[in-house]
Design a protein around this motif. Structure first.
Motif, short mmCIF file in Angstrom:
data_model
loop_
_atom_site.label_atom_id
_atom_site.label_comp_id
_atom_site.label_asym_id
_atom_site.label_seq_id
_atom_site.Cartn_x
_atom_site.Cartn_y
_atom_site.Cartn_z
N ASP A 1 -1.32 13.32 -17.01
CA ASP A 1 -0.86 12.94 -15.68
C ASP A 1 -1.80 13.49 -14.62
O ASP A 1 -2.21 14.65 -14.67
CB ASP A 1 0.55 13.46 -15.42
CG ASP A 1 1.58 12.78 -16.31
OD1 ASP A 1 1.32 11.65 -16.75
OD2 ASP A 1 2.64 13.38 -16.54
N VAL A 2 -2.14 12.66 -13.65
CA VAL A 2 -2.94 13.06 -12.50
C VAL A 2 -2.01 13.34 -11.33
O VAL A 2 -2.14 14.35 -10.66
CB VAL A 2 -3.97 11.97 -12.14
CG1 VAL A 2 -4.71 12.31 -10.85
CG2 VAL A 2 -4.96 11.78 -13.29
N GLY A 3 -1.06 12.43 -11.08
CA GLY A 3 -0.13 12.65 -9.99
C GLY A 3 0.63 11.41 -9.59
O GLY A 3 0.38 10.32 -10.09
N ILE A 4 1.57 11.61 -8.69
CA ILE A 4 2.37 10.53 -8.11
C ILE A 4 1.88 10.36 -6.68
O ILE A 4 1.77 11.34 -5.94
CB ILE A 4 3.86 10.88 -8.15
CG1 ILE A 4 4.32 11.04 -9.59
CG2 ILE A 4 4.68 9.83 -7.41
CD1 ILE A 4 5.72 11.60 -9.73
N MET A 5 1.58 9.12 -6.31
CA MET A 5 1.01 8.86 -4.99
C MET A 5 1.26 7.43 -4.57
O MET A 5 1.76 6.64 -5.36
CB MET A 5 -0.49 9.17 -5.00
CG MET A 5 -1.29 8.40 -6.03
SD MET A 5 -2.97 9.02 -6.29
CE MET A 5 -2.66 10.50 -7.25
N THR A 6 0.91 7.13 -3.34
CA THR A 6 1.03 5.75 -2.88
C THR A 6 -0.12 4.92 -3.47
O THR A 6 -1.13 5.47 -3.93
CB THR A 6 0.96 5.66 -1.34
OG1 THR A 6 -0.34 6.06 -0.91
CG2 THR A 6 2.04 6.49 -0.68
N LEU B 1 1.05 -0.65 -17.73
CA LEU B 1 0.08 0.14 -16.99
C LEU B 1 -1.01 -0.79 -16.49
O LEU B 1 -1.39 -1.75 -17.16
CB LEU B 1 -0.51 1.24 -17.88
CG LEU B 1 0.47 2.32 -18.28
CD1 LEU B 1 -0.13 3.23 -19.34
CD2 LEU B 1 0.91 3.14 -17.09
N LEU B 2 -1.52 -0.50 -15.31
CA LEU B 2 -2.52 -1.36 -14.68
C LEU B 2 -3.88 -0.67 -14.62
O LEU B 2 -3.95 0.55 -14.54
CB LEU B 2 -2.10 -1.69 -13.24
CG LEU B 2 -0.74 -2.34 -13.03
CD1 LEU B 2 -0.48 -2.51 -11.54
CD2 LEU B 2 -0.66 -3.66 -13.75
N THR B 3 -4.93 -1.48 -14.61
CA THR B 3 -6.27 -0.98 -14.32
C THR B 3 -6.44 -0.94 -12.81
O THR B 3 -5.62 -1.47 -12.06
CB THR B 3 -7.34 -1.90 -14.92
OG1 THR B 3 -7.25 -3.17 -14.26
CG2 THR B 3 -7.18 -2.07 -16.42
N ARG B 4 -7.51 -0.35 -12.34
CA ARG B 4 -7.79 -0.30 -10.91
C ARG B 4 -7.91 -1.72 -10.34
O ARG B 4 -7.40 -2.00 -9.26
CB ARG B 4 -9.07 0.49 -10.67
CG ARG B 4 -9.44 0.62 -9.21
CD ARG B 4 -10.78 1.34 -9.06
NE ARG B 4 -11.08 1.60 -7.69
CZ ARG B 4 -10.72 2.68 -7.03
NH1 ARG B 4 -10.03 3.62 -7.63
NH2 ARG B 4 -11.05 2.84 -5.76
N LEU C 1 -5.88 4.06 -4.77
CA LEU C 1 -7.11 3.28 -4.64
C LEU C 1 -8.22 4.04 -3.93
O LEU C 1 -9.38 3.65 -3.99
CB LEU C 1 -6.81 1.96 -3.92
CG LEU C 1 -5.98 0.97 -4.74
CD1 LEU C 1 -5.59 -0.22 -3.89
CD2 LEU C 1 -6.72 0.54 -6.00
N GLU C 2 -7.89 5.15 -3.29
CA GLU C 2 -8.90 6.00 -2.66
C GLU C 2 -9.51 7.00 -3.65
O GLU C 2 -10.52 7.63 -3.35
CB GLU C 2 -8.30 6.76 -1.47
CG GLU C 2 -7.99 5.86 -0.29
CD GLU C 2 -7.25 6.56 0.83
OE1 GLU C 2 -6.81 7.71 0.66
OE2 GLU C 2 -7.10 5.93 1.90
N LEU D 1 0.82 -1.21 0.00
CA LEU D 1 0.00 0.00 0.00
C LEU D 1 0.85 1.26 0.00
O LEU D 1 0.38 2.32 -0.40
CB LEU D 1 -0.93 0.01 1.21
CG LEU D 1 -2.10 -0.96 1.16
CD1 LEU D 1 -2.81 -0.99 2.50
CD2 LEU D 1 -3.05 -0.59 0.05
N ASN D 2 2.09 1.16 0.44
CA ASN D 2 2.96 2.33 0.53
C ASN D 2 3.89 2.48 -0.67
O ASN D 2 4.69 3.42 -0.71
CB ASN D 2 3.76 2.28 1.82
CG ASN D 2 2.87 2.40 3.04
OD1 ASN D 2 1.95 3.20 3.05
ND2 ASN D 2 3.12 1.60 4.04
#
Length: 68
Positions: free
Chosen positions: A23-28, A56-59, A33-34, A7-8
């Motif tokens: 691009d939306v952003g870089i995140m954990t 690239l992955l889907t949700r 997933l939130e 998750l991290n």
């Protein structure tokens, strides 16, 4: 079973609109997933440099990754 350490990990999130990726952003992984469940969102693989030819992955695939 969810692997908390996964998750991290860091992913890049992008929005695919037609043939244009924004691009939306870089995140954990947790933060990614939130985000709202938007079918056109794509996520880099947390263990690969997906933006330079990786995958690239889907949700759903990202969710499976944390359970894997």
């Amino acid at each position: 079973m969810m692997h908390a350490e996964n998750l991290n990990r860091i992913v890049e999130v992008s929005l695919l609109k037609g043939s244009v990726r924004r691009d939306v952003g870089i995140m954990t992984v947790r933060q990614a997933l939130e985000l709202p469940d938007v079918p056109s969102l794509e996520y880099t693989h947390p263990e690969q440099n997906a933006r330079s030819g990786g995958r690239l992955l889907t949700r759903d695939q990202l969710q499976a990754y944390i359970c894997g």
